[in-house]
Design an enzyme around this catalytic site. Structure first.
Site, PDB file in Angstrom:
ATOM      1  N   SER A 105       6.084  -0.353   1.400  1.00  0.00           N
ATOM      2  CA  SER A 105       6.465  -1.682   1.019  1.00  0.00           C
ATOM      3  C   SER A 105       5.484  -2.767   1.205  1.00  0.00           C
ATOM      4  O   SER A 105       5.088  -3.654   0.279  1.00  0.00           O
ATOM      5  CB  SER A 105       7.976  -2.070   1.261  1.00  0.00           C
ATOM      6  N   HIS A 122       6.575   9.050   3.052  1.00  0.00           N
ATOM      7  CA  HIS A 122       5.567   9.890   3.367  1.00  0.00           C
ATOM      8  C   HIS A 122       4.901  10.651   2.190  1.00  0.00           C
ATOM      9  O   HIS A 122       3.822  11.081   2.203  1.00  0.00           O
ATOM     10  CB  HIS A 122       5.901  10.904   4.684  1.00  0.00           C
ATOM     11  N   ASP A 129       8.017   1.083  13.194  1.00  0.00           N
ATOM     12  CA  ASP A 129       6.771   0.249  12.941  1.00  0.00           C
ATOM     13  C   ASP A 129       6.904  -1.151  12.324  1.00  0.00           C
ATOM     14  O   ASP A 129       5.965  -1.997  12.187  1.00  0.00           O
ATOM     15  CB  ASP A 129       5.500   0.930  12.545  1.00  0.00           C
ATOM     16  N   ASP A 182       0.066  15.336   7.233  1.00  0.00           N
ATOM     17  CA  ASP A 182       0.698  14.214   7.711  1.00  0.00           C
ATOM     18  C   ASP A 182       0.811  14.376   9.329  1.00  0.00           C
ATOM     19  O   ASP A 182       1.129  15.467   9.759  1.00  0.00           O
ATOM     20  CB  ASP A 182       2.255  14.477   7.157  1.00  0.00           C
TER      21      ASP A 182
HETATM   22  N1  UDP Z   1      10.919   2.243  -3.507  1.00  0.00           N
HETATM   23  C1  UDP Z   1      10.904   2.558  -4.889  1.00  0.00           C
HETATM   24  N2  UDP Z   1      12.191   1.919  -5.253  1.00  0.00           N
HETATM   25  C2  UDP Z   1      13.140   1.078  -4.789  1.00  0.00           C
HETATM   26  C3  UDP Z   1      12.908   0.875  -3.289  1.00  0.00           C
HETATM   27  C4  UDP Z   1      11.774   1.623  -2.625  1.00  0.00           C
HETATM   28  O1  UDP Z   1      10.509   3.016  -5.719  1.00  0.00           O
HETATM   29  O2  UDP Z   1      14.241   0.617  -5.063  1.00  0.00           O
HETATM   30  C5  UDP Z   1       9.753   3.118  -2.796  1.00  0.00           C
HETATM   31  C6  UDP Z   1       8.515   1.857  -2.434  1.00  0.00           C
HETATM   32  O3  UDP Z   1       7.867   1.517  -3.496  1.00  0.00           O
HETATM   33  C7  UDP Z   1       7.965   2.443  -1.256  1.00  0.00           C
HETATM   34  C8  UDP Z   1       9.061   3.611  -0.766  1.00  0.00           C
HETATM   35  O4  UDP Z   1       9.921   3.678  -1.749  1.00  0.00           O
HETATM   36  O5  UDP Z   1       6.762   3.418  -1.876  1.00  0.00           O
HETATM   37  C9  UDP Z   1       9.469   3.092   0.496  1.00  0.00           C
HETATM   38  O6  UDP Z   1       8.654   3.391   1.457  1.00  0.00           O
HETATM   39  P1  UDP Z   1       8.504   2.513   2.911  1.00  0.00           P
HETATM   40  O7  UDP Z   1       7.529   2.907   3.615  1.00  0.00           O
HETATM   41  O8  UDP Z   1       8.417   0.840   2.456  1.00  0.00           O
HETATM   42  O9  UDP Z   1       9.836   2.540   3.375  1.00  0.00           O
HETATM   43  P2  UDP Z   1      10.834   3.745   3.828  1.00  0.00           P
HETATM   44  O10 UDP Z   1      11.795   4.115   2.822  1.00  0.00           O
HETATM   45  O11 UDP Z   1       9.867   4.844   4.440  1.00  0.00           O
HETATM   46  O12 UDP Z   1      11.740   3.197   5.046  1.00  0.00           O
END
Ligand code: UDP
Length: 458
Positions: free
Chosen positions: A357, A19, A376, A115
């Protein structure tokens, strides 16, 4: 306010990696359009992150209280109902005090971009007579689904085998966000975050969405009939897209320390499109059995791979597996995901289908294999497979486990088959469309320019 700024926006982020990244990137876009941006997050979250903003950035950071300024206590960390209740109790007052403080310092606020999870913030904006803009960090398709639930049009438990929403591709129950079907009843407190934003959305002057019009035009058009919706995404650093914002090559706020050099050096000498990149974001936590099946699948597929296994997940992979894995793979606790996805050695992305991602992979033309964990992610996967056609669904067995032979089969299909080549071609097509959307005159660029022009006049 300094003369160079057209307006001043407060961007109030929910305290989570997925977020804060979009909000911070939107700050950079606003600054590019000569709007002063102040990013606001909670004191408890701010204590836990590392920041590396570009040295020429003017973005200010401010914090508010979630009621846990000294750190979120164990009880609230484990039970988000407790955390959210306290945050909701103190957040309103704390945000009000921040707006008063900034005004007193000669830096008055014109607009609060919040947000959507923090839906009470629109009432803070209105209390001060400011513009209020809801910011959704999920697709408009997902917004449409939750809106139908809020209105009582979508009834739970789900009994139909096919579900239709305006402007959204036909869904099966398992394509719905998991809280509505696969995990129905398991996380009732997430309703506060996902359904309650529709209680007061009518008060928002703008509804901004980290999506791209071209990705889901029908549902955006449908939503626009009700609210002033504008797609402004993807909120991916400019250097990976239009390259118009100097030095914007990383998000700049991270909960985990990335192994930058290790990853990039390892990727350097690998052949083009030879590597499987595996990452499940900042929250997903699979069972020991699932992690081990995945490990054996990667080993059996015999491709190179780079796998992000967060520290909290490491114990799920015993030493003998780790040793075998290390022959063709690199395992790190966190990586610079955008740089990895942008590297020509990467041929496919095994992902939990988190929206950031997914947008990053779409923006960089990388085909995906989807292993959704919750929320989602199931709906995102449906779009990846059947709407954008840039990825595969990795089928699970009757226990919900993705087996090693399926992992191997999916990797071979994306990396080596004719179908995989077609996916890659479509991924490149989407990448170009998305890049154009944020470049001058593109759909997101025009929406941001319109938003800026209107808040500057108020
Ligand atoms: N990310 C990163 N390095 C990693 C894994 C994830 O920088 O090794 C970042 C990725 O680029 C994305 C965020 O972490 O911007 C993850 O957001 P996402 O909505 O995909 O998943 P969430 O963590 O909210 O489940």
């Amino acid at each position: 306010m300094a003369d160079q700024w057209k307006a001043h926006c407060l961007l109030v982020a929910y305290p989570a990696q997925g977020h804060i990244n979009p909000m911070l990137q939107f700050c950079k876009r606003l600054e590019f359009h000569k709007v002063k941006a102040t990013l606001v997050t909670t004191r408890s979250f701010w204590r836990t992150v590392a920041t590396e903003l570009p040295s020429d950035s003017n973005i200010s950071i401010e914090t508010i209280s979630d009621g846990y300024d000294e750190g979120v206590e164990e009880e609230a960390r484990k039970n988000s109902k407790i955390y959210l209740q306290r945050f909701w109790q103190v957040g309103f007052q704390s945000l009000s005090e921040l707006i008063e403080k900034l005004s007193g310092k000669g830096c008055p606020v014109d607009c609060v971009i919040y947000d959507s999870f923090l839906h009470w913030a629109v009432d803070v904006a209105k209390k001060f007579g400011l513009v209020g803009a809801a910011f959704f960090t999920q697709t408009c398709a997902v917004n449409c689904i939750y809106f139908h639930l809020h209105q009582g049009i979508l009834k739970l438990p789900i009994t139909e085998s096919k579900i239709l929403f305006p402007g959204v591709t036909e869904l099966e129950p398992s394509d719905l966000p998991t809280f509505l079907y696969l995990q129905y009843g398991m996380h009732p407190h997430y309703w506060d975050l996902l359904v309650d934003p529709f209680n007061n959305i009518g008060k928002a002057d703008w509804v901004l969405s980290n999506s791209v019009y071209e990705l889901e035009p029908e549902v955006v058009d449908w939503m626009k009939k009700m609210w002033p919706v504008r797609t402004i995404g993807p909120t991916v650093p400019s250097m990976f897209l239009d390259k118009r914002i100097p030095n914007d090559n990383d998000y700049g706020i991270s909960m985990f320390k990335p192994s930058n050099d290790l990853c990039m050096n390892w990727l350097k000498d690998k052949p083009k499109a030879s590597i499987v990149y595996v990452s499940f974001g900042s929250l997903a936590s699979y069972s020991d059995e699932q992690m081990q099946e995945l490990a054996w699948g990667l080993i059996d597929a015999n491709s190179y791979f780079l796998w992000v296994v967060r520290e909290s997940e490491e114990a799920k992979l015993p030493g003998n597996i780790l040793e075998t894995l290390s022959k063709k793979g690199l395992i790190v606790r966190w990586c610079p995901q955008l740089k990895v996805l942008a590297h020509e050695a990467v041929g496919c992305f095994i992902t939990h289908c988190g929206w950031n991602s997914t947008l990053e992979a779409l923006s960089l033309g990388v085909p995906m294999i989807g292993v959704p964990y919750w929320s989602d992610q199931t709906t995102n996967l449906k779009h990846i497979v059947d709407v954008w056609k840039v990825g595969l669904r990795a089928p699970v067995d009757e226990k919900g486990i993705l087996k090693r032979e399926t992992v191997k089969h999916c990797i071979k299909e994306v990396m080596e088959s004719e179908k995989g080549k077609e996916m890659k071609n479509r991924a490149i097509k989407w990448m170009n469309l998305i890049k154009n959307s944020v470049d001058e005159g593109g759909s997101s660029d025009k929406n941001i320019a319109e938003f800026v022009a209107r808040i500057s006049q108020q």
